[in-house]
Scaffold this motif. Structure first.
Motif, mmCIF file in Angstrom:
data_model
loop_
_atom_site.group_PDB
_atom_site.id
_atom_site.type_symbol
_atom_site.label_atom_id
_atom_site.label_comp_id
_atom_site.label_asym_id
_atom_site.label_seq_id
_atom_site.Cartn_x
_atom_site.Cartn_y
_atom_site.Cartn_z
ATOM 1 N N HIS A 67 0.873 -1.195 0.000
ATOM 2 C CA HIS A 67 0.000 0.000 0.000
ATOM 3 C C HIS A 67 0.900 1.232 0.000
ATOM 4 O O HIS A 67 1.179 1.826 1.040
ATOM 5 C CB HIS A 67 -0.907 -0.024 1.237
ATOM 6 N N HIS A 69 2.270 5.049 -1.589
ATOM 7 C CA HIS A 69 1.867 6.303 -2.239
ATOM 8 C C HIS A 69 3.125 7.100 -2.552
ATOM 9 O O HIS A 69 3.616 7.842 -1.708
ATOM 10 C CB HIS A 69 0.970 7.133 -1.316
ATOM 11 N N ALA A 111 -1.229 2.575 -4.181
ATOM 12 C CA ALA A 111 -2.574 2.603 -3.587
ATOM 13 C C ALA A 111 -3.244 3.956 -3.765
ATOM 14 O O ALA A 111 -3.966 4.408 -2.907
ATOM 15 C CB ALA A 111 -2.493 2.248 -2.106
ATOM 16 N N LYS A 180 -8.528 2.328 -7.578
ATOM 17 C CA LYS A 180 -8.726 2.437 -6.123
ATOM 18 C C LYS A 180 -10.084 3.045 -5.824
ATOM 19 O O LYS A 180 -10.400 4.138 -6.305
ATOM 20 C CB LYS A 180 -7.617 3.324 -5.525
ATOM 21 N N ASP A 317 0.453 3.418 3.631
ATOM 22 C CA ASP A 317 0.209 4.819 3.899
ATOM 23 C C ASP A 317 1.412 5.553 4.464
ATOM 24 O O ASP A 317 1.249 6.491 5.243
ATOM 25 C CB ASP A 317 -1.007 4.974 4.817
#
Ligand SMILES: [Zn+2]
Length: 427
Positions: A67, A69, A111, A180, A317
């Protein structure tokens, strides 16, 4: 970054990602793949091979973050991402990609991208060899319903199956690997509860059908119990968070465990509770809005999911002020301390199962002949101290596809090289 046709890692412990006990051995890389793995003395040693003396360290598969970014900027809020210039933002994402690789992450699942095409552009630049970065599944801006966005400025808004179809097709046209969906709220928004559920079955089913028609997978932000079940009804491929999964959802998840992945992104909750104070989100406030309760419930859920053999993967995250880029391996410690994983199980989740979530189970995630040579040489034993993977200085070598991203630190003369070996390093 050197390109070396043949590299032999010797004097190492091989932690191969299968879950089998590690053993003393050697690993031979030819071109972009692992040619041979053997206990010391077994591996053939081509003349002229570059020898990396691992000094007793550990060779293991590169890690996967389930996950990621690249476009998150270590800010206190994601709202600023909407206004950042696309040029600056693209450079920022390139830096994030390099940071992941520096930290031993050779694969990442994107993600959501804060701007529509940055992930795709970065993925393509990495694949072309223009910039350093992990193998990457590119996403676009996340899709939310009107009133259901977590960060409105970085969101595609969709209402109804027809709009969903058009948006998913548009994103596929941009070249994404993943779609997503935002199916639940998030407490830090202040207005959208984690236990709220957005979208309808018809909308989610449309997204999945359109994506799957084109070989694209779907991931979802799904904290509420209902949103997890919605994912499972519709065939969503990757479920993020799943904090409030209920018994019915867990049973269904277990039935679909060979198909679906769960990535709780648990470090986000922990760091929001413990480390966000300097940015105004004090532990008291975090607890007050519900993160402590969510953490307790989510930990129980993930422990149960793990007991049932559901694939629960680390990653999540990183890229907020209190979850900065470069701290990715914190997840592995949480898996051991909170979810009841052994260190070996945490490493398997980040390696072998990482290859599975990347969609390349026969290419990625193992130190095994024929697999792509995405390898780390780690100083020490990650099974004895899983936290050492948080220290990039302990990751002495990062190799992706047979090429050194982080090359051995020093060239050391071996004194009497055998068979014309060039000994590159002794830790
Ligand atoms: Zn996220």
């Amino acid at each position: 970054m050197n390109s070396d046709d043949q590299v032999l890692f010797t004097n190492v412990t091989v932690l191969d990602g299968t879950g089998a006990d590690p053993y003393r051995g050697e690993v031979l890389v030819e071109g972009e793949r692992i040619a041979a793995v053997g206990r010391t003395g077994i591996t053939r040693r081509p003349s002229g091979v570059h020898v990396v003396d691992g000094g007793g360290g550990t060779v293991m598969p590169g890690l996967c973050d389930a996950h990621a970014h690249f476009t998150w900027n270590n800010g206190a809020s994601l709202d600023a991402l909407a206004d950042m210039g696309v040029e600056e933002h693209t450079l920022l994402a390139a830096r994030s990609a390099k940071t992941y690789l520096d930290c031993g992450y050779t694969s990442c699942v994107g993600a959501a991208s804060a701007k529509q095409r940055i992930d795709v552009v970065i993925r393509d630049a990495i694949n072309a060899g223009d910039i350093p970065g992990p193998r990457y599944l590119a996403n676009a801006k996340e899709i939310a319903s009107t009133g259901g966005a977590l960060v409105p400025g970085i969101t595609n808004f969709v209402d109804g199956p027809d709009e969903m179809r058009r948006t998913v097709r548009t994103l596929i046209g941009l070249g994404v690997d993943l779609i997503k969906l935002i199916l639940s709220g998030e407490e830090i928004t202040g207005s959208q509860r984690a236990e709220d559920t957005y979208f309808t079955d018809a909308e989610v089913e449309m997204a999945v059908r359109e994506a799957h028609n084109r070989g694209v997978r779907v991931c979802a932000h799904a904290r509420s119990a209902e949103s997890v079940k919605m994912c499972l009804r519709a065939g969503v491929d990757i479920i993020y968070h799943a904090s409030f999964i209920d018994e019915e959802g867990m049973d269904e998840l277990e039935r679909q465990k060979d198909r679906v992945f769960v990535a709780p992104g648990i470090n986000w909750i922990i760091a929001t509770l413990e480390d966000a104070g300097p940015w105004g989100f004090t532990p008291d406030l975090a607890e007050q809005v519900g993160y402590k309760r969510e953490l307790e419930i989510a930990v129980e859920g993930m422990r149960e999911a793990h007991r049932r053999g559901i694939r629960v993967l680390p990653g999540g995250d990183y890229g907020f002020a209190w979850t900065p880029h470069g701290t990715y391996a914190r997840d592995l410690v949480h898996f051991v301390k909170l979810f009841g994983f052994t260190p070996m199980e945490a490493i398997v989740a980040a390696t072998r199962q990482g290859g599975e979530i990347m969609g390349q189970p026969n290419d990625l995630g193992l130190v095994s002949p024929g697999y792509l040579a995405d390898l780390l040489l780690v100083e020490g034993d990650p099974l004895a101290d899983i936290a050492l993977l948080q220290d990039a200085d302990r990751i002495k070598v990062v190799m992706k596809g047979g090429r050194f991203h982080k090359a051995p630190a020093a060239t050391v003369s071996s004194g009497a090289p055998a068979f014309g070996d060039e000994v590159l390093v002794t830790l």
